[in-house]
Write an enzyme that holds these catalytic residues in place. Structure first.
Site, PDB file in Angstrom:
ATOM      1  N   HIS A 121     -19.128   1.336  52.390  1.00  0.00           N
ATOM      2  CA  HIS A 121     -19.323  -0.053  52.800  1.00  0.00           C
ATOM      3  C   HIS A 121     -20.492  -0.609  51.989  1.00  0.00           C
ATOM      4  O   HIS A 121     -21.389   0.127  51.573  1.00  0.00           O
ATOM      5  CB  HIS A 121     -19.638  -0.077  54.301  1.00  0.00           C
ATOM      6  N   ASP A 198     -23.524   7.657  56.956  1.00  0.00           N
ATOM      7  CA  ASP A 198     -23.177   6.394  57.613  1.00  0.00           C
ATOM      8  C   ASP A 198     -22.062   6.702  58.606  1.00  0.00           C
ATOM      9  O   ASP A 198     -20.915   6.920  58.231  1.00  0.00           O
ATOM     10  CB  ASP A 198     -22.721   5.387  56.552  1.00  0.00           C
ATOM     11  N   GLN A 201     -18.223   4.088  61.402  1.00  0.00           N
ATOM     12  CA  GLN A 201     -16.798   4.133  61.729  1.00  0.00           C
ATOM     13  C   GLN A 201     -16.400   5.433  62.430  1.00  0.00           C
ATOM     14  O   GLN A 201     -15.268   5.563  62.899  1.00  0.00           O
ATOM     15  CB  GLN A 201     -15.960   3.959  60.456  1.00  0.00           C
ATOM     16  N   LYS A 224     -19.450  -0.893  67.782  1.00  0.00           N
ATOM     17  CA  LYS A 224     -18.158  -0.313  67.422  1.00  0.00           C
ATOM     18  C   LYS A 224     -17.720   0.758  68.421  1.00  0.00           C
ATOM     19  O   LYS A 224     -16.599   1.266  68.338  1.00  0.00           O
ATOM     20  CB  LYS A 224     -18.201   0.268  66.011  1.00  0.00           C
TER      21      LYS A 224
END
Length: 404
Positions: A121, A198, A201, A224
């Site tokens: 990202h 990261d 997600q 999220k």
């Protein structure tokens, strides 16, 4: 087995209509919906214990402080951090990554190297580019193959004694590919490099065990994983957090201030300047409790069913191509239809109540690799159904007919 209808009843937004059609929400990769228990917890904070934390001796301040630190403890247990002070509250993944890159500005020097991947990202590319520009370090990139998977042999070749940081996402937001982060972490550590993962997600779908992974930093967002927006966590190993300088100066992060010199507070407060999103931090703990009550093994099994079903149904459409076809995937399908711009498909199916993401998904290097302007991304959560997937497939077919 999950009682999907019972779970769906926990999410009030799922019962509404959009453009006169039942809402089908397949943009979970951008943000998840919130169960009523999370919504109620935020209201409860403001109604009953609203006060600043770590500052007052009065009852409300102590209640708020206790609730905030209880939430930190929940996160610590959830990700299996060694210490609660290794858990920093942030505004989201982007903030956490920038905190780390700012700290490494005092460590990196010309000739050092930082490795990122082609799957990142923008929030895990741009801060490292900025860091390299400031320090004279070089940015190296792990390439991907046609399946959207990292070419691990190329990663191995990039590693050297010059490598100081390796940073990759746990799961690609654009393709749903799950990266072999344990292998990457171990190989990077063999060269003495620090590793940031990261996890934005990943955390809606699995429980990361940061001690088992042995990562140095792990960043993720609360919104999220059924939590409030403007919330996030940066996990950092104690030794690394002690090495890095504060990201921001202000109240709460100090031990003593004089005009001659300021000394900083101990962890975690050294990195938590100012009044935080107190309600959000507390309620993030509520969202973690909710997800654990559903059960991450249950979530994984059911979402894999949705992924397999959606993949099969979408591939029935002539001219449709799925991007990110590796074997190890989360519940994301990113696709295009020959000769039709993804935005046009997304706009038409929105009129039919279907919410998907279209565009480059803040991952332009991936789109450049595949020579496309973007994709249509359907990202599923445990509160979605196969019936909703059927509605999406029918809507895509209708859009294709209209646009052909």
């Amino acid at each position: 087995m999950l009682d999907i209808q019972k779970i769906r009843a926990d999410f009030p937004i799922l019962s509404q209509t959009v453009n006169g059609k039942p809402l089908v929400y397949f943009d979970n990769g951008a943000t998840s919906q919130k169960p009523q228990i999370v919504i109620d917890a935020e209201v409860k904070y403001y109604q009953e214990i609203n006060a600043n934390i770590h500052r007052g001796v009065h009852t409300l301040s102590q209640l708020a402080t206790d609730a905030y630190e209880v939430s930190r403890g929940k996160v610590k247990e959830h990700i299996n951090a060694k210490f609660a002070h290794e858990v920093l509250f942030t505004s989201g993944t982007t903030f956490g990554i920038n905190l780390v890159t700012n700290g490494f500005a005092s460590i990196l020097k010309p000739g050092d190297e930082v490795i990122v991947s082609s799957l990142e990202h923008h929030s895990n590319i741009v801060p490292w580019q900025m860091l390299c520009e400031r320090t004279g370090a070089a940015l190296k990139v792990i390439p991907i193959n046609e399946n959207g998977e990292l070419i691990i042999e190329e990663f191995d070749a990039l590693l050297s004694e010059k490598t100081k940081v390796v940073t990759v996402n746990h799961i690609s937001n654009a393709l749903g590919i799950i990266n072999p982060i344990k292998y990457i972490i171990d190989k990077a550590h063999a060269f003495g490099a620090a590793v940031l993962i990261d996890g934005a997600q990943a955390v809606p779908h699995l429980k990361p065990d940061v001690q088992e992974l042995d990562c140095d930093f792990y960043a993720f967002s609360g919104h999220k994983m059924c939590g409030p927006t403007g919330t996030g966590i940066l996990y950092g190993k104690e030794e690394w957090l002690n090495k890095l300088p504060p990201y921001q100066g202000g109240g709460e992060m100090i031990k003593e201030v004089t005009f001659e010199k300021t000394t900083y507070a101990d962890l975690p407060h050294k990195f938590e300047a100012g009044t935080p999103n107190i309600a959000g931090g507390i309620v993030l703990g509520t969202s973690i409790d909710y997800l654990n009550s559903v059960g991450f093994e249950n979530i994984k099994e059911y979402e894999n069913e949705l992924l397999d079903y959606a993949t099969k149904r979408l591939l029935e459409i002539e001219g449709l191509r799925i991007y990110g076809t590796g074997k190890n995937k989360a519940s994301v399908v990113s696709f295009n239809i020959d000769g039709i711009h993804p935005y046009d498909i997304g706009s038409i199916i929105d009129k039919l109540g279907i919410a998907v993401r279209t565009g480059h998904h803040c991952a332009q290097p991936i789109m450049s690799f595949f020579c496309i302007p973007g994709t249509i991304r359907a990202s599923f959560s445990f509160y979605n159904t196969k019936e909703e997937i059927d509605l999406m497939v029918d809507a895509v077919k209708k859009a294709q007919t209209m646009l052909s």
